[in-house]
Each structure stands twice: as C-alpha cells, then as structure tokens.
Design a protein around this motif. Structure first.
Motif, PDB file in Angstrom:
ATOM      1  N   ASP A 151     -38.779  51.086  12.757  1.00 30.34           N
ATOM      2  CA  ASP A 151     -37.804  50.047  13.091  1.00 30.34           C
ATOM      3  C   ASP A 151     -37.734  48.990  11.989  1.00 30.34           C
ATOM      4  OD1 ASP A 151     -37.311  51.325  15.453  1.00 30.34           O
ATOM      5  OD2 ASP A 151     -38.753  50.126  16.600  1.00 30.34           O
ATOM      6  N   PRO A 155     -37.684  45.335  10.332  1.00 32.45           N
ATOM      7  CA  PRO A 155     -38.359  44.080  10.723  1.00 32.45           C
ATOM      8  C   PRO A 155     -37.376  43.066  11.276  1.00 32.45           C
ATOM      9  CG  PRO A 155     -38.227  44.263   8.346  1.00 32.45           C
ATOM     10  CD  PRO A 155     -37.774  45.579   8.880  1.00 32.45           C
ATOM     11  N   ALA A 156     -37.924  42.103  12.018  1.00 31.31           N
ATOM     12  CA  ALA A 156     -37.079  41.115  12.686  1.00 31.31           C
ATOM     13  C   ALA A 156     -36.336  40.229  11.699  1.00 31.31           C
ATOM     14  CB  ALA A 156     -37.937  40.253  13.624  1.00 31.31           C
ATOM     15  N   CYS A 169     -31.925  38.882  11.700  1.00 28.78           N
ATOM     16  CA  CYS A 169     -31.607  37.521  12.138  1.00 28.78           C
ATOM     17  C   CYS A 169     -30.164  37.183  11.778  1.00 28.78           C
ATOM     18  CB  CYS A 169     -32.564  36.519  11.498  1.00 28.78           C
ATOM     19  SG  CYS A 169     -34.266  36.685  12.065  1.00 28.78           S
ATOM     20  N   SER A 218     -31.273  39.355   4.997  1.00 28.37           N
ATOM     21  CA  SER A 218     -30.260  39.517   6.041  1.00 28.37           C
ATOM     22  C   SER A 218     -28.922  39.943   5.471  1.00 28.37           C
ATOM     23  CB  SER A 218     -30.095  38.210   6.834  1.00 28.37           C
ATOM     24  OG  SER A 218     -31.311  37.847   7.457  1.00 28.37           O
TER      25      SER A 218
END
Length: 356
Positions: free
Chosen positions: A257, A259-260, A264, A301
C-alpha cells in the motif's frame, strides 16, 4: 627388493584363472589374499554377472545394471559399442589369431551405432517383457506346441518376432509391400516407464530442439512403438529443466500500500517532500572546470520537483541548498531521504540547533 620379484607373479601376471582356458566360475575368485604386502594395498571386491546363452530370455543382472548406470542414451550406446568391440577383440584373440583381420578402432561407425541400439532394445525387452518373449518363443519353437497354445504358422509373424539371435517383439501390420525400412515398417515395442526408454525419449526431445509432446511422439513412432506413449513422453517432458525454465511464468511482485503522506489531499505543494542528489555535473568558471551536484526536492503528493545546485557532497553544502529550498517553497512538514551521510549529518545539525 630384487630377490622378492619372483614372489610377485600375481602382481605382474595377474591371478592364474585369467590365463586358464577352463570356464570361469565363482570358486576361482577368492575374497582373501595370502600375500600380506598386496593385502595391505589391494581391496578385493567382485560382482557376479550371470550369462545366458543365445536362446535364453531370462534376465541378465550384469547387463541390466548397465541400462541403469547412464543418464544419457548416447553414453549408453557408446558403452555398448565398446563392449561389442571388446567382445570382437577377445574372439579374434582366441579363435582367429591366424587371420589378418584387425580389430575395429577409431570413431564409431553407423553400423556399430545401429547394432548397439538393437542390442539395447533387446535388453529392454528382456528386462520388462520377458514373460511375453517366452510365450512367443514357445509358440515359434520347432517342437510340438503345448496343448493350450496355438502355433504361429505365418512366416511373416516369424519375421517380425525374430531379429538376429534374440527374439524382439515388433508391431505387425499390412505394410509389408510398402518400400520402407524394417524399423519403420515394423517398429520395436518398448515398455513405457523403463529407464532406458526414458533416456531414449529425452534424447529425441533434446535432439529436436526441446520440441513439444506431439512432435516427440511423431519422431519416436518412426522406429519404436512405446506403450502408453503419450503419458511416458509427458512424464519425461515434465522433468526437462530447460523446458521448465522456458515455460515458467514470470514472477509477479505484490505491491504494498502507498504511504499516507502520498495520499494527503488539500495540502500545499512540498508539504511532504523527498530529497536526493544527482550528478556529477561539470561547470566551467573562467578557464577552469568545477564539480557541482544537483539536489532534487520532490513533493510526495503532487510529484512537483524543485532543483538546487550544491557545490560539494558535504553537510554544509546540503544545508545551504535546503535553506534555499525552504526560502522558496516554505518549510515542509516532513522531509524524507535515504541514508546518505550528508543527509544524516544535516538532520542531526538541524535537531541540535532547534534544541539549543
């Protein structure tokens, strides 16, 4: 030592039974040696090899071990040819010494390879089809037939079931008038899972470029009739390592997955950033060339990039490039990098300054 040479006849001439004209039996072979000097250096080991006359169809353990010894059919053929040459040579020594014939030497001939292949087929059938061979031999014998068996009267059947000295099972048919070689017109019958049969299938498979199962079966049926041919060929092809490698499916890597910080949304560019060096880049100042390095800052991002120039790979040059980046793009919330020494030292220096 010269006074002991007369006692070493066994060493120079061999055991007496080798020079004897009497038939060799097991009683001639001794497992113990009386001479202590030879006994300290020589270890006696022998294997009893049974011999059958030309009209016998029982198993021959020594020759059957020969079929299991090799992993390639070509090597098996070469071994049988050498045995045939040795047999011919010993026959000439014992019976035909007065003639001018010389033993065959040099490379193997086509006739020798064909005779060796026929002998191998005979051994395979003797090992696996001995009961059937005895049945056909009894049916074709010149004596009175058994009461429960019917005599084969067709001369064509005798032609199929006899080859040279031994009985060879061959496939019949109605192609006697067709101009074909005997092996093509009446192929020899072979058992499917014999070791030598597997070697034959593997040899045909490799000689024709590791072809598929149907093509291997087509080449084999030209000279041999292997029982359960399709399953026997499939079993050999499954064990072929080059075919396994060629037909193997490419490995698929499972991606983890993201990463966060990569997901964002709603933040400004370079809120989460990554930094790395690239280069070396040579620049010219006046008449001299200087080394410079590129520093790339990327937004995790939006994937936007920001480039800076560093004069060297040390910590101070990295901090100067980082301060220029912050002055232009604002301070990032998180900055990621690899384990480069200049990045680790720069991070430590910034933490120390903030703490103090």
């Amino acid at each position: 030592m010269p006074d002991k040479c007369h006692k070493a006849d066994c060493w120079f001439k061999g055991p007496p039974f080798l020079r004897s004209k009497e038939p060799l039996g097991k009683s001639h072979i001794s497992e113990t040696i009386e001479d202590s000097e030879i006994c300290s250096e020589v270890k006696v080991n022998y294997n009893e090899i049974s011999y059958n006359d030309k009209n016998s169809t029982t198993q021959q353990p020594g020759l059957m071990l020969l079929l299991e010894r090799y992993s390639k059919f070509e090597r098996l053929i070469s071994s049988v040819i050498w045995l045939q040459r040795f047999k011919t040579y010993t026959y000439m020594i014992g019976k035909l010494l007065h003639r001018s014939d010389s033993p065959v030497t040099g490379c193997f001939t086509v006739a020798e390879r064909e005779n060796a292949t026929i002998d191998i087929v005979k051994l395979i059938q003797t090992d696996s089809l001995s009961a059937d061979l005895c049945y056909f031999k009894d049916m074709m014998s010149s004596g009175p037939p058994p009461s429960d068996r019917k005599r084969l009267k067709s001369p064509f059947a005798k032609e199929l079931l006899q080859c040279n000295r031994y009985v060879v099972c061959r496939v019949g048919g109605r192609l006697r008038q067709f101009e074909l070689q005997p092996d093509h017109r009446n192929p020899a019958i072979l058992p499917p899972y014999h070791h030598a049969t597997k070697l034959l299938i593997d040899t045909v498979h490799c000689e024709h470029g590791h072809c598929g199962s149907n093509q291997v079966q087509a080449y084999l049926l030209q000279k041999y009739w292997i029982l359960h041919l399709q399953s026997a060929v499939a079993k050999v092809l499954r064990e072929c390592m080059p075919c396994k490698i060629r037909s193997a499916r490419p490995g698929k890597q499972w991606m983890s997955d993201m990463p966060a910080v990569r997901l964002c949304a709603g933040n400004r560019p370079f809120f989460h950033s990554f930094v790395d060096y690239f280069g070396l880049i040579k620049v010219k100042l006046g008449r001299s060339e200087r080394k410079r390095y590129g520093v790339i800052f990327t937004c995790l991002s939006t994937r936007a990039i920001h480039l800076e120039v560093a004069e060297s790979l040390d910590t101070s040059a990295f901090l100067q490039a980082f301060f220029r980046f912050v002055s232009r793009r604002a301070r990032p919330a998180h900055m990621y990098s690899d384990n480069g020494t200049n990045f680790i030292a720069g991070s430590k220096a910034l933490k120390d300054e903030i703490t103090n």
